[in-house]
Design a protein around this motif. Structure first.
Motif, PDB file in Angstrom:
ATOM      1  N   ILE A   1       9.866   3.572  -1.242  1.00 33.87           N
ATOM      2  CA  ILE A   1      10.420   2.415  -2.289  1.00 33.87           C
ATOM      3  C   ILE A   1      10.902   1.330  -1.530  1.00 33.87           C
ATOM      4  N   PRO A   2      11.162   0.142  -2.213  1.00 27.88           N
ATOM      5  CA  PRO A   2      11.487  -1.043  -1.409  1.00 27.88           C
ATOM      6  C   PRO A   2      12.662  -0.881  -0.507  1.00 27.88           C
ATOM      7  N   GLY A   3      12.668  -1.476   0.584  1.00 29.02           N
ATOM      8  CA  GLY A   3      13.656  -1.513   1.699  1.00 29.02           C
ATOM      9  C   GLY A   3      15.063  -1.547   0.745  1.00 29.02           C
ATOM     10  N   TYR A   4      15.956  -0.489   0.968  1.00 27.76           N
ATOM     11  CA  TYR A   4      17.322  -0.715   0.793  1.00 27.76           C
ATOM     12  C   TYR A   4      18.166  -1.935   1.334  1.00 27.76           C
ATOM     13  N   HIS A   5      18.503  -2.695   1.053  1.00 24.83           N
ATOM     14  CA  HIS A   5      19.233  -3.802   1.693  1.00 24.83           C
ATOM     15  C   HIS A   5      18.781  -4.571   2.555  1.00 24.83           C
ATOM     16  N   MET A   6      17.027  -4.636   2.398  1.00 24.61           N
ATOM     17  CA  MET A   6      16.347  -5.446   3.388  1.00 24.61           C
ATOM     18  C   MET A   6      15.456  -5.973   2.661  1.00 24.61           C
ATOM     19  N   ASN A   7      14.728  -7.120   3.483  1.00 26.46           N
ATOM     20  CA  ASN A   7      13.734  -7.881   2.979  1.00 26.46           C
ATOM     21  C   ASN A   7      12.561  -7.064   2.415  1.00 26.46           C
ATOM     22  N   LYS A   8      12.405  -6.994   1.151  1.00 28.91           N
ATOM     23  CA  LYS A   8      11.479  -6.110   0.409  1.00 28.91           C
ATOM     24  C   LYS A   8       9.832  -6.469   0.993  1.00 28.91           C
ATOM     25  N   THR A   9       9.861  -7.750   1.480  1.00 30.13           N
ATOM     26  CA  THR A   9       8.202  -8.009   1.527  1.00 30.13           C
ATOM     27  C   THR A   9       8.038  -7.296   2.968  1.00 30.13           C
ATOM     28  N   TYR A  10       8.737  -6.859   3.953  1.00 31.32           N
ATOM     29  CA  TYR A  10       8.588  -6.483   5.116  1.00 31.32           C
ATOM     30  C   TYR A  10       9.050  -4.937   5.477  1.00 31.32           C
ATOM     31  N   TRP A  11       9.916  -4.610   4.552  1.00 33.82           N
ATOM     32  CA  TRP A  11      10.829  -3.323   4.880  1.00 33.82           C
ATOM     33  C   TRP A  11      10.774  -2.217   3.516  1.00 33.82           C
ATOM     34  N   VAL A  12      10.491  -1.065   4.031  1.00 31.10           N
ATOM     35  CA  VAL A  12      10.432   0.076   3.025  1.00 31.10           C
ATOM     36  C   VAL A  12      11.552   1.216   3.418  1.00 31.10           C
ATOM     37  N   THR A  13      11.860   1.677   2.384  1.00 36.45           N
ATOM     38  CA  THR A  13      12.763   3.029   2.555  1.00 36.45           C
ATOM     39  C   THR A  13      11.862   4.294   2.434  1.00 36.45           C
ATOM     40  N   VAL A  14      11.707   5.033   3.436  1.00 34.64           N
ATOM     41  CA  VAL A  14      11.000   6.120   3.165  1.00 34.64           C
ATOM     42  C   VAL A  14      11.928   7.376   3.201  1.00 34.64           C
ATOM     43  N   LEU A  15      11.974   8.156   2.003  1.00 32.05           N
ATOM     44  CA  LEU A  15      12.769   9.311   1.461  1.00 32.05           C
ATOM     45  C   LEU A  15      12.202  10.607   2.223  1.00 32.05           C
ATOM     46  N   ILE A  16      12.918  11.145   3.194  1.00 32.24           N
ATOM     47  CA  ILE A  16      12.328  12.411   4.085  1.00 32.24           C
ATOM     48  C   ILE A  16      12.609  13.451   3.359  1.00 32.24           C
ATOM     49  N   ASN A  17      11.793  14.041   2.383  1.00 31.80           N
ATOM     50  CA  ASN A  17      12.171  14.955   1.580  1.00 31.80           C
ATOM     51  C   ASN A  17      10.984  16.057   1.407  1.00 31.80           C
ATOM     52  N   GLY A  18      10.018  15.683   2.408  1.00 32.25           N
ATOM     53  CA  GLY A  18       8.897  17.034   2.311  1.00 32.25           C
ATOM     54  C   GLY A  18       7.795  16.412   1.664  1.00 32.25           C
ATOM     55  N   ASP A  19       7.817  15.357   0.948  1.00 26.13           N
ATOM     56  CA  ASP A  19       6.557  14.893   0.080  1.00 26.13           C
ATOM     57  C   ASP A  19       5.583  14.267   0.941  1.00 26.13           C
ATOM     58  N   ILE A  20       6.145  13.657   2.082  1.00 29.10           N
ATOM     59  CA  ILE A  20       5.035  12.954   3.007  1.00 29.10           C
ATOM     60  C   ILE A  20       4.994  13.784   4.331  1.00 29.10           C
TER      61      ILE A  20
ATOM     62  N   GLU B   1       0.742  -0.864   0.106  1.00 24.94           N
ATOM     63  CA  GLU B   1       0.252   0.009  -0.095  1.00 24.94           C
ATOM     64  C   GLU B   1       0.876   1.230   0.029  1.00 24.94           C
ATOM     65  N   LEU B   2       1.718   1.430   0.899  1.00 27.22           N
ATOM     66  CA  LEU B   2       2.702   2.518   0.897  1.00 27.22           C
ATOM     67  C   LEU B   2       3.323   2.732  -0.490  1.00 27.22           C
ATOM     68  N   LYS B   3       3.931   1.573  -0.978  1.00 31.68           N
ATOM     69  CA  LYS B   3       4.557   1.893  -2.198  1.00 31.68           C
ATOM     70  C   LYS B   3       3.891   2.354  -3.026  1.00 31.68           C
ATOM     71  N   GLU B   4       2.538   1.592  -3.253  1.00 32.14           N
ATOM     72  CA  GLU B   4       1.896   2.196  -4.379  1.00 32.14           C
ATOM     73  C   GLU B   4       1.308   3.646  -4.291  1.00 32.14           C
ATOM     74  N   ARG B   5       1.166   4.011  -2.913  1.00 30.95           N
ATOM     75  CA  ARG B   5       0.613   5.341  -2.666  1.00 30.95           C
ATOM     76  C   ARG B   5       1.649   6.601  -2.831  1.00 30.95           C
ATOM     77  N   TYR B   6       2.691   6.201  -2.429  1.00 25.45           N
ATOM     78  CA  TYR B   6       3.633   7.383  -2.505  1.00 25.45           C
ATOM     79  C   TYR B   6       4.994   7.215  -3.178  1.00 25.45           C
ATOM     80  N   ALA B   7       5.278   8.031  -3.778  1.00 26.20           N
ATOM     81  CA  ALA B   7       6.623   7.948  -4.886  1.00 26.20           C
ATOM     82  C   ALA B   7       7.836   7.938  -3.848  1.00 26.20           C
ATOM     83  N   SER B   8       7.727   8.641  -2.522  1.00 26.32           N
ATOM     84  CA  SER B   8       8.893   8.572  -1.845  1.00 26.32           C
ATOM     85  C   SER B   8       8.963   7.352  -0.799  1.00 26.32           C
TER      86      SER B   8
END
Length: 117
Positions: A67-86, A58-65
């Motif tokens: 993305i799949p978790g960098y160096h993590m299990n992408k089933t359970y982890w996301v990377t959130v870019l803290i850039n003011g978009d969210i 849901e989060l990956k589909e809704r927010y461009a910022s």
């Protein structure tokens, strides 16, 4: 949100510790010895957080910022870019969810010590 606000927020949660288990620039926050958030102290500001597989999708589909978790299990982890978009309020809520996802996996005694059933 900046790194100091993130750190203060994470450390305000019961039973949280911070450490640098990987290198001197990757700050990790753990509850019960298990990681629920990590962030780099260099480069662009982002966080890796854990959630349920459905919420991750849901989060990956809704927010461009988000993305799949960098160096993590992408089933359970996301990377959130803290850039003011969210909004920060949404990010704080996701941090809470990550904390709870990890806390739920702890032993019954550890959960009780945290006040979590």
């Amino acid at each position: 949100m900046n790194i100091e606000e993130l750190r203060d927020y994470c450390l305000s949660k019961k039973g949280v510790e911070e450490c640098f288990p990987f290198d001197e620039v990757t700050l990790v926050f753990k509850v019960g010895g298990k990681m629920f958030l990590l962030t780099g102290l260099d480069g662009d500001f982002s966080i890796n957080i854990k959630n349920t597989p459905d919420k991750v999708v849901e989060l990956k589909e809704r927010y461009a910022s988000v993305i799949p978790g960098y160096h993590m299990n992408k089933t359970y982890w996301v990377t959130v870019l803290i850039n003011g978009d969210i909004p920060d309020s949404a990010i704080y809520s996701w941090i809470d969810e990550s904390y709870m996802e990890v806390a739920k996996s702890l032993t019954k005694k550890a959960r009780a010590d945290l006040g979590i059933s």
